[in-house]
Design an enzyme around this catalytic site. Structure first.
Site, mmCIF file in Angstrom:
data_model
loop_
_atom_site.group_PDB
_atom_site.id
_atom_site.type_symbol
_atom_site.label_atom_id
_atom_site.label_comp_id
_atom_site.label_asym_id
_atom_site.label_seq_id
_atom_site.Cartn_x
_atom_site.Cartn_y
_atom_site.Cartn_z
ATOM 1 N N LYS A 111 -38.008 -31.756 -5.592
ATOM 2 C CA LYS A 111 -39.326 -32.075 -5.047
ATOM 3 C C LYS A 111 -40.368 -31.051 -5.516
ATOM 4 O O LYS A 111 -41.444 -31.415 -5.998
ATOM 5 C CB LYS A 111 -39.270 -32.098 -3.517
ATOM 6 C CG LYS A 111 -40.568 -32.528 -2.871
ATOM 7 C CD LYS A 111 -40.564 -32.299 -1.384
ATOM 8 C CE LYS A 111 -40.876 -30.860 -1.074
ATOM 9 N NZ LYS A 111 -40.905 -30.528 0.339
ATOM 10 N N ASP A 129 -41.600 -36.109 -0.383
ATOM 11 C CA ASP A 129 -41.415 -35.306 0.827
ATOM 12 C C ASP A 129 -41.249 -36.263 2.008
ATOM 13 O O ASP A 129 -41.138 -37.471 1.828
ATOM 14 C CB ASP A 129 -42.590 -34.342 1.027
ATOM 15 C CG ASP A 129 -43.853 -35.071 1.466
ATOM 16 O OD1 ASP A 129 -43.894 -36.328 1.375
ATOM 17 O OD2 ASP A 129 -44.790 -34.405 1.923
#
Ligand code: SF4
Length: 217
Positions: A111, A129
């Site tokens: 991420k 997220d």
């Protein structure tokens, strides 16, 4: 995407940074922590440690007090020190710009690597997220995506490549301010005609007037 382009064309990260190094530090600190809190913390860090080289020479005892007000300060202090050392030793002190290289750094997962490469270099990488994961499933942009990686793959399959780096911010900001986890603010949301959740769960019980579909036929 049309809706977001119209209503929030300049969407960008809410983290404050002046360089790839500063963004990397901020994103590592932002795990399980709000951007607002990170932005309050980073000025003192950047003043004392303006680049990877200066941070790599810091000790745990020196850095920890600057970070202790945010979540998981122990781990984050260790990650920042390890990250800075690896940048200096393996990357000439510069932040690498590929996901494969970035994920080698301590504290950097997929991420974070996607955030860095999409924000700094506009690469078509989708960082997933908690907001992106939830909102994408709710709207119906993803179907049965059980993991962040599955969400990422479905999103990049259908979002135009040139918009992917922006779509990440659009979806995050939408999740942060409108399509919040509990009680999404559907009455304020222009995505109602396109939203699976709204059409199936809210509209049948709603007194809100349906608005014209804006999706192309
Ligand atoms: S209509 Fe409601 S559930 Fe759908 S995206 Fe908007 S706020 Fe979220």
């Amino acid at each position: 995407m049309d809706y977001f382009q119209q209503h929030n064309p300049e969407a960008e990260t809410e983290l404050l940074y002046d360089s790839p190094y500063q963004l990397l530090v901020s994103v590592i600190l932002s795990a399980q922590c709000t951007d607002k809190r990170v932005n309050l913390t980073t000025p003192a860090i950047f003043e004392k440690y303006p680049d990877a080289e200066s941070l790599s020479a810091a000790s745990f005892e020196e850095l920890f007090p600057l970070i202790k007000s945010i979540s998981y300060p122990n781990n984050k202090t260790k990650h920042l020190l390890g990250m800075a050392k690896m940048l200096v030793n393996d990357f000439n002190g510069e932040v690498p710009m590929t996901v494969e290289e970035l994920v080698k750094l301590p504290g950097v997962g997929r991420k974070t690597a996607n955030v860095i490469t999409s924000v700094i270099d506009e690469q078509p990488n989708m960082a997933v997220d908690t907001h992106v994961f939830r909102v994408s499933a709710r709207i119906g942009l993803t179907v049965n995506a059980k993991t962040p990686l599955a969400t990422e793959k479905q999103l990049i399959q259908f979002i135009p490549v040139v918009l992917i780096h922006k779509a990440h911010h659009w979806i995050i900001l939408h999740g942060r301010y409108i399509c919040v986890a509990r009680n999404p603010k559907c009455a304020q949301c222009g995505l109602r005609p396109a939203c699976k959740y709204y059409q199936k769960k809210i509209l049948p019980h709603s007194i809100i007037e349906p608005i014209n579909p804006m999706l192309p036929e």
